[in-house]
Design an enzyme around this catalytic site. Structure first.
Site, short mmCIF file in Angstrom:
data_model
loop_
_atom_site.label_atom_id
_atom_site.label_comp_id
_atom_site.label_asym_id
_atom_site.label_seq_id
_atom_site.Cartn_x
_atom_site.Cartn_y
_atom_site.Cartn_z
N GLU A 256 0.89 -1.16 0.00
CA GLU A 256 0.00 0.00 0.00
C GLU A 256 0.92 1.21 0.00
OE1 GLU A 256 -1.21 3.28 1.57
OE2 GLU A 256 -1.49 2.06 3.37
N CYS A 295 -1.22 8.85 3.36
CA CYS A 295 -1.12 8.28 2.01
C CYS A 295 -2.40 8.52 1.22
CB CYS A 295 -0.81 6.79 2.09
SG CYS A 295 -1.98 5.85 3.09
#
Length: 681
Positions: A256, A295
């Site tokens: 990720e 993120c």
């Protein structure tokens, strides 16, 4: 005295000799040091395999879910210990809430999902089973089982608590011992978390180990049973993905990675609309929460060219009101970056972006962090850039400044907005702010190909929206391309990522024995004792009852119609029914259902406490006047949820397979009923 952090390896804390200094993001003072002692990763892996794995597999899915529930409660009770440490990472109370209570909440969510959706035992039947032969003696299905390996979780610096727990929860449910490796910059908070977990005594020994510092030769010691997950930069993800041992052993790898997420203001929204302010608020919030170190943060704000100036003006006004400084102060809304190195990195990235952009808001606009000692902190001003020609400005689609930085970019026509969104080459999340469902229906299917999650925001959703940048346990977190190509969370889907899927073939009886779930065609257990008279412990998969028969008359149809109010022509209009594909009047489907219950229910008080659900209902063949039906009731599946009622009596859930047939042995209705069944004790 500054703390020397310790790793938790093979059941003991390791580390006495101080090594790298870790400084407070708020005032620059040293708050901890990593340890200099080398970790024996051979010992760590052996401990996970020899101690942690057997202990976890001695529990089943339901029991592991109960441990997660207890741990979530324990961490919630001791959250202030973590809040006190979290301030040094530069996080405000609100930022830390997302990390600390969000992490505990994720444990609780997985405890609930595991308890409700996973079976007793350690085999998940991913059915339904499928007949593979004409005579019904050969069938196939899929099962999910623990991999008998370990999980290595490598986490980023921005969420030291949530980052570890959101990966730990599903892998623990799946029966995998974990070795967690937090980013060094904020590892002092993760260490505090693991100390709390150990003090709780809730987890079996070997279920969780902690690495402070580098991973050494850890990845080289793994094999094909294991899993490696990573959260961090796309560059590091690319390097780990091709680690020789990961490639050689075909080790499952999930990444990720950071991505250039976008938010699109649709052309139907004007500056007078509520949605216009929702867009501005969302962009500003994503710039300032965790000081933009997410993120999922909005890096590209894509707006209609005619509204560019209005968006810029309102964003400037909102950012100007943001108080930056010591996150321990109540008036502060944005803290510092996590480290001084991170501040330098963000400054370098902004300089790259500025080669094709201009400043809209930055440190030149009165940036002055508040609080004692903040001059030595890792503070960075909210920085809003403008790229007037985003189709030709490559850097804005390639370079991420991982801090309170976002870039405005105009578009002409919604197709151009979609094209700009795609320039990110894969994102974790995107947002579309619009009032027009038609625009949403056009845009989302196009952008979905390059996004892991997409939020459509309007005034209706805003009342309860969790926002652009908040991953939820129930929904997938991850994205294609630059975002890493991985997938986390998403409910029980995440647990299944840590299980091995295997196709199984055999007779229905063998498949029933393997899956712990009755399959039609398997051997039945029939006895004089009605299955509803048996307590939970005494019921066996395959316990079955074949009922007496009942002939359906016209009076039944008339009576049911009167009670239910259902006077559909197929039940009452003789002429219209004859002209229908069935050629005759037929009984209500729900009458057949009710009549079947009357055939198989044992009416006296007993262990069956309640019917609380019905699944997979199909009305296969019509039942006409004069047809005779009967039912077969079979214990299909049992789930022991380890719960008791107010009187201390244990309970379990039993799913029953019901087949209703007519006088010719033809199936007319098929379904599962779910009941709560008492235990003996």
């Amino acid at each position: 005295m500054t703390t020397t952090l310790q790793s938790y390896i093979a059941g003991r804390w390791i580390g006495q000799e101080a090594a790298q200094e870790l400084r407070s993001a708020v005032n620059g003072q040293v708050v901890a040091r990593t340890h200099a002692e080398a970790i024996d990763f051979g010992e760590a892996v052996a401990h996970a395999r020899d101690k942690g794995l057997p202990a976890l597999l001695a529990l089943d899915f339901q029991q592991r879910a109960e441990r997660l529930k207890a741990l979530a409660k324990y961490l919630a009770q001791h959250k202030e210990t973590l809040y006190a440490v979290s301030t040094h990472t530069g996080a405000t109370r609100a930022d830390s809430w997302v990390d600390i209570e969000g992490g505990a909440g994720t444990l609780a969510a997985y405890a609930g999902m595991g308890g409700n959706e996973l079976p007793s035992g350690n085999v998940v039947h991913e059915g339904p089973a499928i007949p593979l032969g004409k005579k019904g003696s050969f069938a196939g299905t899929h099962i999910l089982v623990p991999r008998h390996g370990l999980a290595v979780h490598i986490n980023a610096f921005n969420f030291p608590v949530w980052g570890l727990l959101e990966k730990f929860a599903p892998s623990f449910l799946a029966g995998m011992p974990c070795i967690g490796k937090p980013a060094t910059a904020t590892s002092y908070l993760t260490e505090a978390l693991v100390r709390l977990i150990n003090e709780s005594g809730i987890l079996p020994e070997g279920a969780l180990q902690l690495v402070i510092g580098g991973t050494g030769d850890l990845l080289e010691r793994l094999d094909g049973r294991d899993v490696v997950t990573f959260t961090g930069s796309a560059e590091t993800a690319a390097k780990l993905r091709v680690h020789p041992n990961i490639v050689r052993q075909s080790i499952s790898f999930n990444a990720e990675a950071d991505s250039l997420n976008c938010a699109i203001l649709a052309p139907d929204v004007t500056p007078d609309d509520e949605e216009f302010d929702l867009f501005v608020k969302e962009v500003a919030r994503e710039m300032t929460v965790k000081a933009g170190q997410k993120c999922t943060a909005i890096r590209r704000a894509i707006v209609p060219r005619q509204h560019l100036d209005a968006v810029a003006e309102r964003l400037r006004a909102r950012l100007a009101k943001t108080v930056v400084g010591d996150p321990g102060r109540e008036d502060v809304r944005m803290g510092a970056l996590a480290s001084h190195a991170q501040r330098n990195d963000v400054a370098e990235r902004v300089a790259e972006l500025m080669k094709g952009a201009e400043l809209v808001f930055s440190d030149r606009d009165g940036f002055a962090p508040v609080g004692d000692g903040v001059d030595e902190g890792a503070f960075f001003a909210p920085t809003l850039l403008l790229s007037r020609n985003p189709l030709t400005h490559d850097a804005v689609h390639d370079v991420e400044a991982f801090g309170p930085v976002s870039t405005l970019m105009p578009y002409d026509g919604i197709d151009e907005a979609v094209a700009l969104a795609a320039r990110g080459r894969g994102s974790l999340v995107g947002t579309l702010v619009t009032r027009d469902p038609g625009i949403a229906a056009k845009v989302v299917p196009q952008v979905a190909a390059l996004h892991g999650r997409f939020l459509v925001l309007d005034r209706e959703a805003a009342a309860e929206s969790t926002g652009h940048g908040s991953p939820l346990p129930q929904l997938k977190h991850g994205g294609p391309g630059r975002a890493g190509g991985g997938e986390e969370l998403g409910g029980v889907r995440a647990v299944k990522h840590y299980l091995q899927r295997t196709a199984v073939q055999g007779s229905p009886s063998m498949i029933a024995a393997i899956t712990g779930e009755y399959m039609r065609g398997a051997k039945l257990n029939e006895s004089e004792l009605h299955p509803f008279r048996k307590h939970f412990e005494d019921l066996a998969i395959g316990d079955s009852l074949l009922t007496h028969r009942r002939t359906v008359g016209e009076a039944d149809i008339v009576a049911f119609g009167g009670i239910s109010g259902d006077y559909f022509y197929m039940h009452f209009d003789e002429i219209a029914a004859k002209e229908s594909p069935f050629g005759k009047r037929i009984a209500h489907g729900y009458f057949v259902l009710s009549a079947a219950a009357g055939l198989f229910v044992s009416p006296a008080p007993g262990p069956v406490l309640a019917n609380y659900g019905l699944d997979t209902l199909r009305f296969v063949k019509p039942v006409g006047i004069g047809d005779t039906i009967r039912a077969r009731l079979t214990c299909k599946r049992k789930i022991d949820r380890n719960r008791k009622d107010a009187n201390g009596v244990g309970q379990g859930v039993v799913a029953w397979d019901v087949e209703v047939t007519n006088q010719d042995g033809e199936l007319v209705a098929s379904y599962d009923i779910l009941t709560l069944v008492a235990k003996r004790a």
